[in-house]
Design a protein around this motif. Structure first.
Motif, PDB file in Angstrom:
ATOM      1  N   LYS A   1       0.830  -1.201   0.000  1.00  0.00           N
ATOM      2  CA  LYS A   1       0.000   0.000   0.000  1.00  0.00           C
ATOM      3  C   LYS A   1       0.868   1.255   0.000  1.00  0.00           C
ATOM      4  CE  LYS A   1      -3.832  -2.165   2.516  1.00  0.00           C
ATOM      5  NZ  LYS A   1      -4.640  -2.145   3.772  1.00  0.00           N
ATOM      6  N   ALA A   2       1.913   1.243   0.808  1.00  0.00           N
ATOM      7  CA  ALA A   2       2.792   2.413   0.895  1.00  0.00           C
ATOM      8  C   ALA A   2       3.460   2.697  -0.447  1.00  0.00           C
ATOM      9  CB  ALA A   2       3.840   2.200   1.979  1.00  0.00           C
ATOM     10  N   GLU A   3       3.921   1.645  -1.117  1.00  0.00           N
ATOM     11  CA  GLU A   3       4.566   1.830  -2.423  1.00  0.00           C
ATOM     12  C   GLU A   3       3.567   2.357  -3.452  1.00  0.00           C
ATOM     13  OE1 GLU A   3       7.975  -1.705  -2.242  1.00  0.00           O
ATOM     14  OE2 GLU A   3       5.938  -2.162  -2.923  1.00  0.00           O
ATOM     15  N   ALA A   4       2.355   1.849  -3.421  1.00  0.00           N
ATOM     16  CA  ALA A   4       1.336   2.289  -4.377  1.00  0.00           C
ATOM     17  C   ALA A   4       0.972   3.753  -4.158  1.00  0.00           C
ATOM     18  CB  ALA A   4       0.103   1.402  -4.264  1.00  0.00           C
ATOM     19  N   LEU A   5       0.846   4.168  -2.901  1.00  0.00           N
ATOM     20  CA  LEU A   5       0.542   5.576  -2.606  1.00  0.00           C
ATOM     21  C   LEU A   5       1.710   6.475  -2.986  1.00  0.00           C
ATOM     22  CD1 LEU A   5      -1.307   5.640   0.844  1.00  0.00           C
ATOM     23  CD2 LEU A   5      -2.201   6.376  -1.372  1.00  0.00           C
ATOM     24  N   ALA A   6       2.919   6.010  -2.743  1.00  0.00           N
ATOM     25  CA  ALA A   6       4.104   6.822  -3.042  1.00  0.00           C
ATOM     26  C   ALA A   6       4.246   7.104  -4.523  1.00  0.00           C
ATOM     27  CB  ALA A   6       5.353   6.127  -2.507  1.00  0.00           C
ATOM     28  N   ALA A   7       3.669   6.243  -5.358  1.00  0.00           N
ATOM     29  CA  ALA A   7       3.763   6.430  -6.810  1.00  0.00           C
ATOM     30  C   ALA A   7       2.830   7.520  -7.320  1.00  0.00           C
ATOM     31  CB  ALA A   7       3.448   5.115  -7.517  1.00  0.00           C
ATOM     32  N   LEU A   8       1.928   8.009  -6.454  1.00  0.00           N
ATOM     33  CA  LEU A   8       0.966   9.034  -6.844  1.00  0.00           C
ATOM     34  C   LEU A   8       1.454  10.417  -6.450  1.00  0.00           C
ATOM     35  CD1 LEU A   8      -2.300   7.235  -5.655  1.00  0.00           C
ATOM     36  CD2 LEU A   8      -1.450   7.410  -8.015  1.00  0.00           C
ATOM     37  N   SER A   9       1.030  11.433  -7.200  1.00  0.00           N
ATOM     38  CA  SER A   9       1.389  12.817  -6.876  1.00  0.00           C
ATOM     39  C   SER A   9       0.192  13.720  -7.120  1.00  0.00           C
ATOM     40  CB  SER A   9       2.586  13.281  -7.724  1.00  0.00           C
ATOM     41  OG  SER A   9       2.278  13.175  -9.105  1.00  0.00           O
ATOM     42  N   ASN A  10       0.249  14.907  -6.572  1.00  0.00           N
ATOM     43  CA  ASN A  10      -0.851  15.861  -6.693  1.00  0.00           C
ATOM     44  C   ASN A  10      -1.031  16.285  -8.154  1.00  0.00           C
ATOM     45  OD1 ASN A  10      -2.309  18.499  -6.658  1.00  0.00           O
ATOM     46  ND2 ASN A  10      -2.280  18.120  -4.453  1.00  0.00           N
ATOM     47  N   MET A  11      -2.262  16.174  -8.651  1.00  0.00           N
ATOM     48  CA  MET A  11      -2.556  16.483 -10.047  1.00  0.00           C
ATOM     49  C   MET A  11      -3.523  17.664 -10.189  1.00  0.00           C
ATOM     50  SD  MET A  11      -3.066  12.518 -11.338  1.00  0.00           S
ATOM     51  CE  MET A  11      -3.439  12.945 -13.039  1.00  0.00           C
ATOM     52  N   ILE A  12      -3.750  18.385  -9.109  1.00  0.00           N
ATOM     53  CA  ILE A  12      -4.785  19.410  -9.105  1.00  0.00           C
ATOM     54  C   ILE A  12      -4.244  20.795  -9.487  1.00  0.00           C
ATOM     55  CG2 ILE A  12      -4.684  20.296  -6.742  1.00  0.00           C
ATOM     56  CD1 ILE A  12      -7.866  18.984  -8.446  1.00  0.00           C
ATOM     57  N   ALA A  13      -2.940  20.929  -9.579  1.00  0.00           N
ATOM     58  CA  ALA A  13      -2.349  22.235  -9.891  1.00  0.00           C
ATOM     59  C   ALA A  13      -2.854  22.768 -11.223  1.00  0.00           C
ATOM     60  CB  ALA A  13      -0.829  22.119  -9.921  1.00  0.00           C
ATOM     61  N   SER A  14      -2.975  24.067 -11.325  1.00  0.00           N
ATOM     62  CA  SER A  14      -3.346  24.804 -12.540  1.00  0.00           C
ATOM     63  C   SER A  14      -4.791  24.585 -12.968  1.00  0.00           C
ATOM     64  CB  SER A  14      -2.415  24.458 -13.717  1.00  0.00           C
ATOM     65  OG  SER A  14      -2.670  23.159 -14.219  1.00  0.00           O
ATOM     66  N   VAL A  15      -5.621  24.062 -12.076  1.00  0.00           N
ATOM     67  CA  VAL A  15      -7.037  23.906 -12.401  1.00  0.00           C
ATOM     68  C   VAL A  15      -7.714  25.267 -12.348  1.00  0.00           C
ATOM     69  CG1 VAL A  15      -9.235  23.036 -11.516  1.00  0.00           C
ATOM     70  CG2 VAL A  15      -7.275  21.513 -11.709  1.00  0.00           C
ATOM     71  N   SER A  16      -8.504  25.581 -13.361  1.00  0.00           N
ATOM     72  CA  SER A  16      -9.216  26.864 -13.415  1.00  0.00           C
ATOM     73  C   SER A  16     -10.700  26.641 -13.168  1.00  0.00           C
ATOM     74  CB  SER A  16      -9.027  27.531 -14.785  1.00  0.00           C
ATOM     75  OG  SER A  16      -7.670  27.808 -15.033  1.00  0.00           O
ATOM     76  N   PRO A  17     -11.242  27.238 -12.102  1.00  0.00           N
ATOM     77  CA  PRO A  17     -12.677  27.094 -11.844  1.00  0.00           C
ATOM     78  C   PRO A  17     -13.505  27.821 -12.897  1.00  0.00           C
ATOM     79  CG  PRO A  17     -11.711  28.687 -10.335  1.00  0.00           C
ATOM     80  CD  PRO A  17     -10.576  28.074 -11.092  1.00  0.00           C
ATOM     81  N   ILE A  18     -14.790  27.511 -12.942  1.00  0.00           N
ATOM     82  CA  ILE A  18     -15.699  28.196 -13.850  1.00  0.00           C
ATOM     83  C   ILE A  18     -15.780  29.670 -13.439  1.00  0.00           C
ATOM     84  CG2 ILE A  18     -18.063  28.311 -14.717  1.00  0.00           C
ATOM     85  CD1 ILE A  18     -16.493  25.835 -15.625  1.00  0.00           C
ATOM     86  N   SER A  19     -15.612  30.557 -14.401  1.00  0.00           N
ATOM     87  CA  SER A  19     -15.547  31.995 -14.111  1.00  0.00           C
ATOM     88  C   SER A  19     -16.936  32.600 -13.929  1.00  0.00           C
ATOM     89  CB  SER A  19     -14.841  32.721 -15.256  1.00  0.00           C
ATOM     90  OG  SER A  19     -15.624  32.633 -16.440  1.00  0.00           O
TER      91      SER A  19
END
Length: 412
Positions: free
Chosen positions: A10-28
């Motif tokens: 589980k630890a190895e599987a989680l470590a392979a993930l990274s934050n992908m939310i950067a640069s998201v633009s909300p509806i204006s």
């Protein structure tokens, strides 16, 4: 062993993930305003004087105000011409203003007062509480609100006619903008990575509850608030489209079905992967390949101007040729082929035999012609596509093969 299934902690599987939310633009704010303008034009065309937009996704869509529906009446009046007016409890008015994207006055009521009276009085003040005036009510509005308004209006002799506002809401929401599609693309990319991570940490003896908890944490790791929903099934339980009440423990040779998603700025992902923990046997391989073929047939039928029902028909035709069905009979496909998606996980239009809506640019759908084999297993391969000027386009690429569901070896 199925490629990509098992082998990591589980630890190895989680470590392979990274934050992908950067640069998201909300509806204006300007896009929310354009949605309101489009709704108002449709209302005038249909002879509807105003629309009540209840708290929930319709309120978010048109006003940008995120508010969870409850036993208290909260929402907005969108007149066919003029400014949006909000209704809320007195003690919530500042919170409503804090969440508000599209500005407008907030009409308030105290706890001992009637929100239905306030609604009718607000209509009267803006000149819309006259006999025969049509007021649209969004289809997610609870019965107690519609009933309360109708009774008060009748008691005071205001002859407004309340009608279903679905022709307005669906008209506006069915075809997504470039910004909406980008938000859904991000959410789906995130969930697909979570699927890969979840598959990689499976091992004999793990429970469905443990996998569900891992997926929730994995969605957080990629930047979501957690899983919007999660269905994890092993073995014979995979033949139940939305699961069973009892947990399961994973054994070698079991079919694994995981259906999950998250939200990005309110827009939803919904992806299902099904594969074998171990080596697929001949029966599992045959049914899996039939499911993949049906999913491909559905996409091929999804062309601009074609009625939604033709996509469902194409999937069932493919399954029947493989010996399943016919129609809703089991073993086979017991539900529609797909649903629209956006701020709601299921929204119009639908890929079902009764829906004649022509496919149009901007529409977004799930493609999931599940095969259920009672007593044995079920297979659902679910990806989503959106309609472009050139036809359908996948948000996420479908499973590669029964031996390599995530295409890991194919990309190596």
């Amino acid at each position: 062993m199925t490629i990509g299934v098992g082998g990591k902690t589980k630890a190895e599987a989680l470590a392979a993930l990274s934050n992908m939310i950067a640069s998201v633009s909300p509806i204006s704010q300007s896009e929310h305003a354009a949605r309101t303008t489009k709704a108002q034009a449709k209302m005038r065309e249909d002879g509807i004087a105003a629309m009540w937009v209840h708290a929930g996704t319709n309120m978010t869509y048109f006003t940008g105000t995120k508010w969870h529906p409850s036993e208290r009446m909260v929402g907005a009046i969108v007149p066919a011409t003029g400014t949006i007016e909000y209704l809320a409890p007195y003690f919530e008015q500042d919170t409503v203003r804090d969440f508000m994207i599209v500005p407008g006055p907030v009409n308030v009521w105290h706890e001992h007062e009637s929100p239905y009276q306030l609604f009718v009085e607000t209509l009267r003040r803006i000149g819309l509480a006259t006999s025969g005036t049509k007021i649209g009510v969004t289809e997610d509005t609870p019965f107690f609100v519609v009933d309360g308004i109708a009774k008060f209006a009748n008691d005071v002799g205001v002859g407004i006619e309340m009608v279903n506002a679905k022709p307005i809401t669906a008209h506006c929401r069915m075809c997504k903008s470039t910004n909406e599609i980008a938000l859904m693309q991000r959410a789906k990319n995130m969930t697909l990575e979570v699927h890969k991570a979840a598959a990689s940490m499976l091992h004999e003896g793990i429970t469905t509850a443990e996998v569900t908890a891992f997926i929730h944490e994995a969605h957080k790791k990629v930047g979501a608030s957690g899983s919007y929903f999660c269905i994890v099934l092993f073995g014979p339980a995979t033949a139940f489209p939305h699961g069973v009440k009892h947990p399961q423990t994973l054994n070698t040779g079991d079919m694994v079905l995981i259906d999950t998603g998250c939200q990005v700025e309110g827009y939803i992902s919904d992806i299902t992967r099904t594969y074998v923990f171990g080596e697929p046997n001949a029966r599992q391989r045959m049914v899996w390949n039939a499911e993949k073929a049906a999913q491909a047939a559905a996409l091929s039928a999804a062309q601009l101007g074609v009625p939604c029902r033709e996509v469902d028909i194409a999937a069932r035709r493919s399954l029947a040729a493989a010996g399943f069905g016919p129609q809703y009979e089991l073993p086979g496909l017991p539900h529609r082929t797909g649903h629209g998606i956006g701020l709601d996980i299921h929204e119009w239009p639908y890929l079902v035999g009764s829906d004649a809506t022509p496919l149009a640019e901007g529409m977004c759908f799930s493609n999931e012609p599940m095969i259920c084999v009672p007593g044995e297993f079920g297979i659902r391969l679910e990806d989503h596509f959106y309609m472009t000027a050139d036809g359908p386009r996948w948000f996420t690429q479908p499973s590669h093969s029964v031996d390599d569901p995530f295409g890991l070896q194919a990309r190596a």
